[in-house]
Scaffold this active site. Structure first.
Site, mmCIF file in Angstrom:
data_model
loop_
_atom_site.group_PDB
_atom_site.id
_atom_site.type_symbol
_atom_site.label_atom_id
_atom_site.label_comp_id
_atom_site.label_asym_id
_atom_site.label_seq_id
_atom_site.Cartn_x
_atom_site.Cartn_y
_atom_site.Cartn_z
ATOM 1 N N ASN A 99 0.837 -1.203 0.000
ATOM 2 C CA ASN A 99 0.000 0.000 0.000
ATOM 3 C C ASN A 99 0.871 1.252 0.000
ATOM 4 O O ASN A 99 1.388 1.654 1.042
ATOM 5 C CB ASN A 99 -0.905 0.002 1.232
ATOM 6 N N HIS A 129 24.124 6.171 -0.413
ATOM 7 C CA HIS A 129 25.415 6.873 -0.501
ATOM 8 C C HIS A 129 26.254 6.465 0.696
ATOM 9 O O HIS A 129 25.716 6.055 1.726
ATOM 10 C CB HIS A 129 25.223 8.395 -0.486
ATOM 11 N N THR A 179 16.701 -1.762 11.821
ATOM 12 C CA THR A 179 18.112 -1.822 11.436
ATOM 13 C C THR A 179 18.731 -3.197 11.675
ATOM 14 O O THR A 179 19.871 -3.423 11.289
ATOM 15 C CB THR A 179 18.928 -0.783 12.227
ATOM 16 N N ARG A 194 12.986 -1.869 18.505
ATOM 17 C CA ARG A 194 13.370 -2.791 19.583
ATOM 18 C C ARG A 194 12.192 -3.715 19.911
ATOM 19 O O ARG A 194 11.044 -3.376 19.657
ATOM 20 C CB ARG A 194 13.768 -2.006 20.838
ATOM 21 N N LYS A 197 7.072 -7.038 22.461
ATOM 22 C CA LYS A 197 6.459 -8.214 23.096
ATOM 23 C C LYS A 197 6.391 -9.354 22.101
ATOM 24 O O LYS A 197 6.488 -9.154 20.892
ATOM 25 C CB LYS A 197 5.066 -7.900 23.619
#
Length: 200
Positions: A99, A129, A179, A194, A197
């Site tokens: 979407n 870059h 990441t 992070r 749960k």
């Protein structure tokens, strides 16, 4: 003519125009070199930039490129871009819905089956870059594959960066920046994303 009859004609005309436009859009997508399975669903026309490499869509994939009938603002159409290498690949599995997301593969981005990719998500398998000043003129200096396993939901405005695997059934909260790898059946969120749960 009665009003009900006129409305019926107008609805039929709108449905017919929608079917014709859909067929034209699917034909256009295939002319761009996109390999699409049966049952492709388009809402608006996506933007395709296939400089080299492949874009492969499974069965019944949905590409939604406008926010009519969608629950949040969508800032641009679906954007699928493969470049730099003939081996560059975007692969989207059966029954997945994309979407208004931007997906740019320099190496490879594989999205599994039954995935939900919400509005304004960016999935990028390269840095674009270099970080060092001397490297900023070099395009896509580092690329690492991204794997999004089956049944994953990536919330609106999230960013998934190079080298990440999102495990089966995981959820990325809206606005997150991913990441590193996400374990299966977990909810992650934040910048950087992070663990929040485990999911049932």
């Amino acid at each position: 003519m009665k009003l009900g009859h006129l409305l019926s004609i107008a609805r039929w005309r709108d449905a017919w125009q929608h079917r014709v436009q859909h067929r034209l859009d699917v034909a256009w997508l295939r002319r761009q070199g996109v390999e699409a399975g049966d049952g492709l669903r388009l809402a608006g026309r996506p933007k395709v930039e296939r400089i080299c490499g492949r874009i492969v869509l499974g069965q019944r994939v949905t590409l939604r490129s406008h926010d009519r009938g969608y629950h949040t603002a969508m800032f641009h159409p679906v954007r699928l871009m493969v470049d730099v290498s003939p081996e560059a690949l975007i692969e989207i599995g059966d029954d997945s819905r994309i979407n208004g997301a931007s997906i740019h593969a320099t190496r490879s981005i594989r999205i599994g089956r039954n995935c939900l990719i919400a509005a304004n998500v960016m999935i990028l398998d390269s840095d674009g870059h270099g970080v060092a000043v001397a490297d900023r003129e070099r395009h896509n200096p580092v690329a690492e594959p991204i794997v999004i396993e089956d049944d994953v939901w990536v919330g609106a405005n999230a960013i998934v960066l190079k080298g990440v695997t999102l495990g089966k059934g995981s959820v990325v909260a809206a606005g997150s920046v991913v990441t590193r790898d996400v374990a299966p059946m977990t909810l992650v969120g934040g910048n950087p994303a992070r663990f929040i749960k485990a999911l049932d």
